[in-house]
Design a protein around this motif. Sequence first.
Motif, PDB file in Angstrom:
ATOM      1  N   PRO A 155       8.289  23.204 -22.231  1.00  0.00           N
ATOM      2  CA  PRO A 155       7.476  22.161 -23.043  1.00  0.00           C
ATOM      3  C   PRO A 155       7.485  22.805 -24.544  1.00  0.00           C
ATOM      4  N   GLU A 156       7.610  22.057 -25.388  1.00  0.00           N
ATOM      5  CA  GLU A 156       7.666  22.523 -26.807  1.00  0.00           C
ATOM      6  C   GLU A 156       6.279  23.268 -27.208  1.00  0.00           C
ATOM      7  N   GLU A 157       5.254  22.997 -26.547  1.00  0.00           N
ATOM      8  CA  GLU A 157       3.755  23.477 -26.953  1.00  0.00           C
ATOM      9  C   GLU A 157       3.823  24.897 -26.421  1.00  0.00           C
ATOM     10  N   LEU A 158       4.611  25.261 -25.350  1.00  0.00           N
ATOM     11  CA  LEU A 158       4.809  26.616 -25.162  1.00  0.00           C
ATOM     12  C   LEU A 158       6.020  27.410 -25.256  1.00  0.00           C
ATOM     13  N   ALA A 159       6.796  26.702 -26.132  1.00  0.00           N
ATOM     14  CA  ALA A 159       8.238  27.460 -26.179  1.00  0.00           C
ATOM     15  C   ALA A 159       8.241  28.809 -26.848  1.00  0.00           C
ATOM     16  N   GLY A 160       7.311  28.847 -27.703  1.00  0.00           N
ATOM     17  CA  GLY A 160       6.968  30.442 -28.457  1.00  0.00           C
ATOM     18  C   GLY A 160       6.345  31.297 -27.494  1.00  0.00           C
ATOM     19  N   HIS A 161       6.089  30.784 -26.255  1.00  0.00           N
ATOM     20  CA  HIS A 161       5.074  31.735 -25.419  1.00  0.00           C
ATOM     21  C   HIS A 161       5.668  32.147 -24.175  1.00  0.00           C
TER      22      HIS A 161
END
Length: 245
Positions: A155-161
């Motif tokens: 999901p977008e809110e976790l994409a950088g993690h």
Amino acid sequence: MSSTDVSAGPASHGPGHRGCPTCDPAGGQPTNEHKRPSVVRIAARGDEFKIIQVVGNLFVCSKANGNCCCGWSEKGRMPFENSLWSDEWERRMIRAKVHLTFSGCLGPCAIGNNALLQIYGRSIWFKDLNSPTLAPRVFDYIEAMLAVDGVLPIPEELAGHVYERYLTPNELAPVMSFDQNATPVDPIEALEGLDPVCLMDVDVATAKHTAEYDGHTFAFCGPACRKLFRAEPSSYVGTVTAKAP
């Protein structure tokens, strides 16, 4: 890697139900609809045990469990108590589907705080979990996958993690052989001897707390588990418990 599994399966209760992480009258209601639990019988130490088959395990790198970086404020990481993750895991009532394990070093330290989710045969590595808002987002992602019974895009809110930690296995990698003596348990007896909420050992014959559902009697370690079960029994034993033909 040293680890402490906070969902180690059935266990005996101590005085006041110490050791049962579900015996909390203030506990929330299940948020995820569960399919009927899958249980197998497995031999160990000359005895036979019923084991709930889960679809995944979330490993969280924890200072309290002996790592050298994650959770260390003096090393520039967000400090956290294990309860940041365990409380959310308990609230979601997904114990019979995904285990939670607090571990020592998961590595690599440079990008901690780290976590590893193994689900539906896929390893998903999380990095830089340095905001308390990210733990609920990880569990939102897990519940979304449980709802569709498969792996979903990040999901977008976790994409950088999220990043790839493992090399892709090559074609010559040996095929894993599983315990051929593990046998499925009929759904009718799958939860016999287990509290369907916390999955701890309970004797139906002597249990003080029981409930009837779909023609079967279920026993509980204490009133808190029975209360949660009565509120939404299908979340713990499936929509129906199969009848013998």
